[in-house]
Design a protein around this motif. Structure first.
Motif, PDB file in Angstrom:
ATOM      1  N   LYS A  41      -2.978  -7.610  -9.680  1.00  0.00           N
ATOM      2  CA  LYS A  41      -2.839  -8.472 -10.842  1.00  0.00           C
ATOM      3  C   LYS A  41      -4.171  -8.553 -11.597  1.00  0.00           C
ATOM      4  O   LYS A  41      -5.232  -8.647 -10.990  1.00  0.00           O
ATOM      5  CB  LYS A  41      -2.405  -9.874 -10.405  1.00  0.00           C
ATOM      6  CG  LYS A  41      -0.913  -9.922 -10.159  1.00  0.00           C
ATOM      7  CD  LYS A  41      -0.543 -10.709  -8.946  1.00  0.00           C
ATOM      8  CE  LYS A  41       0.917 -10.504  -8.614  1.00  0.00           C
ATOM      9  NZ  LYS A  41       1.119  -9.873  -7.337  1.00  0.00           N
ATOM     10  N   SER A  42      -4.093  -8.548 -12.932  1.00  0.00           N
ATOM     11  CA  SER A  42      -5.307  -8.589 -13.740  1.00  0.00           C
ATOM     12  C   SER A  42      -5.877 -10.009 -13.755  1.00  0.00           C
ATOM     13  O   SER A  42      -5.209 -10.968 -13.399  1.00  0.00           O
ATOM     14  CB  SER A  42      -4.981  -8.135 -15.162  1.00  0.00           C
ATOM     15  OG  SER A  42      -4.115  -9.057 -15.748  1.00  0.00           O
ATOM     16  N   LYS A  63      -6.703 -11.933 -16.250  1.00  0.00           N
ATOM     17  CA  LYS A  63      -6.042 -12.822 -17.206  1.00  0.00           C
ATOM     18  C   LYS A  63      -4.803 -13.447 -16.592  1.00  0.00           C
ATOM     19  O   LYS A  63      -4.555 -14.649 -16.714  1.00  0.00           O
ATOM     20  CB  LYS A  63      -5.633 -11.997 -18.437  1.00  0.00           C
ATOM     21  CG  LYS A  63      -6.427 -12.341 -19.703  1.00  0.00           C
ATOM     22  CD  LYS A  63      -5.799 -11.619 -20.886  1.00  0.00           C
ATOM     23  CE  LYS A  63      -6.867 -10.999 -21.770  1.00  0.00           C
ATOM     24  NZ  LYS A  63      -6.307  -9.994 -22.683  1.00  0.00           N
ATOM     25  N   LEU A  64      -4.028 -12.590 -15.900  1.00  0.00           N
ATOM     26  CA  LEU A  64      -2.780 -13.032 -15.278  1.00  0.00           C
ATOM     27  C   LEU A  64      -3.070 -14.103 -14.234  1.00  0.00           C
ATOM     28  O   LEU A  64      -2.358 -15.106 -14.130  1.00  0.00           O
ATOM     29  CB  LEU A  64      -2.102 -11.824 -14.626  1.00  0.00           C
ATOM     30  CG  LEU A  64      -0.578 -11.870 -14.558  1.00  0.00           C
ATOM     31  CD1 LEU A  64       0.003 -11.928 -15.953  1.00  0.00           C
ATOM     32  CD2 LEU A  64      -0.047 -10.673 -13.801  1.00  0.00           C
ATOM     33  N   ARG A  65      -4.141 -13.891 -13.476  1.00  0.00           N
ATOM     34  CA  ARG A  65      -4.496 -14.851 -12.430  1.00  0.00           C
ATOM     35  C   ARG A  65      -4.839 -16.210 -13.031  1.00  0.00           C
ATOM     36  O   ARG A  65      -4.391 -17.246 -12.531  1.00  0.00           O
ATOM     37  CB  ARG A  65      -5.714 -14.337 -11.645  1.00  0.00           C
ATOM     38  CG  ARG A  65      -5.333 -13.414 -10.516  1.00  0.00           C
ATOM     39  CD  ARG A  65      -6.546 -12.676  -9.991  1.00  0.00           C
ATOM     40  NE  ARG A  65      -6.153 -11.492  -9.262  1.00  0.00           N
ATOM     41  CZ  ARG A  65      -5.923 -11.485  -7.949  1.00  0.00           C
ATOM     42  NH1 ARG A  65      -6.068 -12.584  -7.246  1.00  0.00           N
ATOM     43  NH2 ARG A  65      -5.552 -10.377  -7.347  1.00  0.00           N
ATOM     44  N   ILE A  66      -5.634 -16.174 -14.151  1.00  0.00           N
ATOM     45  CA  ILE A  66      -6.022 -17.439 -14.794  1.00  0.00           C
ATOM     46  C   ILE A  66      -4.784 -18.168 -15.303  1.00  0.00           C
ATOM     47  O   ILE A  66      -4.589 -19.371 -15.075  1.00  0.00           O
ATOM     48  CB  ILE A  66      -7.020 -17.175 -15.942  1.00  0.00           C
ATOM     49  CG1 ILE A  66      -8.332 -16.623 -15.357  1.00  0.00           C
ATOM     50  CG2 ILE A  66      -7.295 -18.447 -16.732  1.00  0.00           C
ATOM     51  CD1 ILE A  66      -9.270 -16.049 -16.393  1.00  0.00           C
ATOM     52  N   ALA A  67      -3.878 -17.387 -15.967  1.00  0.00           N
ATOM     53  CA  ALA A  67      -2.660 -17.987 -16.523  1.00  0.00           C
ATOM     54  C   ALA A  67      -1.834 -18.613 -15.413  1.00  0.00           C
ATOM     55  O   ALA A  67      -1.334 -19.742 -15.537  1.00  0.00           O
ATOM     56  CB  ALA A  67      -1.850 -16.925 -17.257  1.00  0.00           C
ATOM     57  N   ALA A  68      -1.724 -17.888 -14.302  1.00  0.00           N
ATOM     58  CA  ALA A  68      -0.916 -18.385 -13.190  1.00  0.00           C
ATOM     59  C   ALA A  68      -1.516 -19.664 -12.626  1.00  0.00           C
ATOM     60  O   ALA A  68      -0.792 -20.630 -12.341  1.00  0.00           O
ATOM     61  CB  ALA A  68      -0.835 -17.318 -12.097  1.00  0.00           C
ATOM     62  N   THR A  69      -2.852 -19.690 -12.504  1.00  0.00           N
ATOM     63  CA  THR A  69      -3.508 -20.890 -11.961  1.00  0.00           C
ATOM     64  C   THR A  69      -3.256 -22.094 -12.844  1.00  0.00           C
ATOM     65  O   THR A  69      -2.930 -23.188 -12.357  1.00  0.00           O
ATOM     66  CB  THR A  69      -5.019 -20.652 -11.849  1.00  0.00           C
ATOM     67  OG1 THR A  69      -5.238 -19.366 -11.280  1.00  0.00           O
ATOM     68  CG2 THR A  69      -5.678 -21.702 -10.993  1.00  0.00           C
TER      69      THR A  69
END
Lengths: 342, 165
Positions: free
Chosen positions: B85-86, B88-94
């Protein structure tokens, strides 16, 4: 508070049913081979004991002694879970079957039914609907294309035939006003067997029972000419034994369910006019039920050695385009008959 | 007795739900979700709602999860085919998960925890009573939801037919 007599009763009954199921499953394999032999004009197994009567024991011993192989890339845990789950679900249904009238020891009533659920029929449908997991998990965990194909076939077949099976059961529920299996059986006292009132429902249920048990002519999940052994290709030793055993237990239980739903269970015409003492009546009723069960087990085998296997698209067409519309029609017709005629 | 059963079932429910989220293998995730559904059905039985429990197993464990398992088997998802996972995706998910957490926390805080007590055994959940209520007091919603299901079924058939042409 806790009724110890009840628990003791149930434990005894569960152990007896468990042993009887396994014994009948073991001797069904012998019966199947003998019936196949008669139909194909052969002799069949005749080496172990007189008339080959010890053949199931020899087969069982062989299953235990064979090397147990787990494929290198298989998922170890699920590979063991698959057959265990399959035999578990096969044995679970026997809990709701009323095996006969109650025994009486003084004031103590010994009921021949493990769980008299008031949603008994739904319990049956629930167990049938989770019955496919064992095959699916086992077939997937084998990490083998043929096993996976067999597992997919089995599960899609089971899902497809669950629907008309449920519909056929709904018409029985409409007739008997109850979801309780004992009440449904007692409703058919005398000669009021459901098969005379629901011939179409019986036919649908019978076909679905064949498909749910993966028996010929619907044994596509393990059709050896296309898929080697189907979902149990990679299995050996007692794990394979579990799969094969569960198939015969399923057959035994389905025969019991068919007898209970459509052929009056442990009742036969004139049972009550004989004026037997309760305990004798109980023994007679058990014998009557088992007579019906053995006939249906024989019927399962008779069909297997008579009819050729379906093609997969034929199987799906029969399920979705013939049986489901027919079963919906049956439910509507039953409803109309109950509303306007009766 | 039923308290002991309740706590055992609850522990199993939470544990299997956690496995669904934390396991890396999709197959195990699906299977523990099935276990989770079974334990919830157990809770229904503790409340004497046999009909709900059995229907729950038939619908969720028996039908929906079989289709889940089907998909996982056909896609043959494995832990090693997991797409990285990129950032950006991790930040959005958090952020999304954090917001959900705050909402849940707020709603839990606003409820008052009363004394833990089992509801007295009632036969409200038995099939006779459920059926009676459904076909008298709640007849209209019941019929409307059946039409909803019918339209969903027809929609699925239409979509499946479309792909052929």
């Amino acid at each position: 508070m806790i009724d110890w007599w009840l628990i003791l009763d149930k434990v005894i009954l569960i152990v007896v049913i468990f042993v009887v199921s396994l014994a009948i499953a073991a001797y069904s394999t012998y019966g199947e081979r003998k019936i196949a032999a008669v139909i194909q004009d052969r002799i069949g197994p005749d080496r172990a004991g007189p008339w080959g009567i010890l053949q199931p024991l020899a087969d069982g011993g062989k299953f235990f002694l064979k090397e147990d192989i787990t494929p290198k890339d298989a998922d170890k845990f699920l590979f063991i879970l698959g057959p265990s789950l399959f035999i578990l679900t096969a044995l679970m249904t026997s809990a709701i079957i009323p095996w006969g009238k109650s025994f009486y020891f003084g004031d103590h009533e010994f009921s021949l039914q493990v769980a008299n659920l008031n949603v008994g029929i739904l319990y049956l449908l629930a167990v049938v609907s989770i019955g496919g997991y064992g095959i699916m998990i086992g077939g997937w965990a084998s990490n083998n294309k043929f096993a996976l194909l067999g597992a997919l076939r089995a599960s899609s077949q089971m899902i497809s035939y669950e629907v008309p099976m449920g519909m056929a059961i709904i018409s029985i529920i409409l007739m008997s006003n109850s979801l309780n299996l004992r009440e449904i059986v007692d409703m058919q006292q005398g000669f009021h067997w459901n098969v005379f009132y629901q011939p179409l429902g019986f036919l649908i249920f019978l076909i679905c029972a064949f498909a749910e048990c993966n028996r010929a002519p619907f044994d596509l999940p393990e059709s050896e000419s296309e898929l080697i052994g189907g979902y149990h290709t990679e299995y050996s030793s007692m794990k394979l034994g579990f799969f094969l055993f569960a198939e015969y237990i399923n057959m035994f239980i389905s025969s019991a369910i068919i007898s209970c739903l459509f052929f009056g269970g442990y009742h036969f015409p004139g049972l009550d006019s004989l004026n037997m003492s309760p305990n004798i009546a109980a023994i007679v009723s058990i014998c009557v039920l088992f007579g019906k069960i053995f006939f249906f087990i024989f019927f399962f085998m008779w069909v297997r050695w008579t009819l050729p296997r379906f093609r997969y698209d034929q199987l799906m067409r029969l399920g979705w385009k013939v049986l489901i519309p027919l079963s919906i029609f049956n439910v509507l017709a039953t409803g109309a008959w109950l509303t306007f005629v009766k | 007795m039923s308290q002991l059963l309740f706590f055992t079932l609850s522990a199993m429910t939470i544990l299997s739900a956690l496995v669904v989220v934390f396991t890396r293998k999709p197959m195990y995730s699906v299977l523990s979700l099935i276990v989770c559904f079974f334990t919830i059905a157990g809770h229904y039985i503790l409340l004497n709602a046999q009909f709900l429990a059995i229907t729950h197993i038939i619908v969720y464990a028996g039908a929906i999860m079989v289709l889940f398992l089907f998909t996982v088997m056909l896609l043959n998802l494995n832990a090693d085919s997991d797409v990285p996972k990129s950032g950006k995706l991790r930040i959005a998910a958090t952020i999304t998960a954090g917001m959900l957490f705050v909402t849940l926390l707020a709603s839990i805080k606003s409820t008052t925890l009363g004394d833990f007590a089992f509801p007295p055994a009632s036969d409200k959940g038995l099939v006779q009573h459920v059926g009676q209520r459904l076909f008298t007091d709640y007849l209209l919603p019941f019929e409307i939801s059946s039409i909803l299901f019918l339209s969903a079924m027809i929609g699925a058939v239409v979509l499946a037919k479309k792909e052929k042409h």
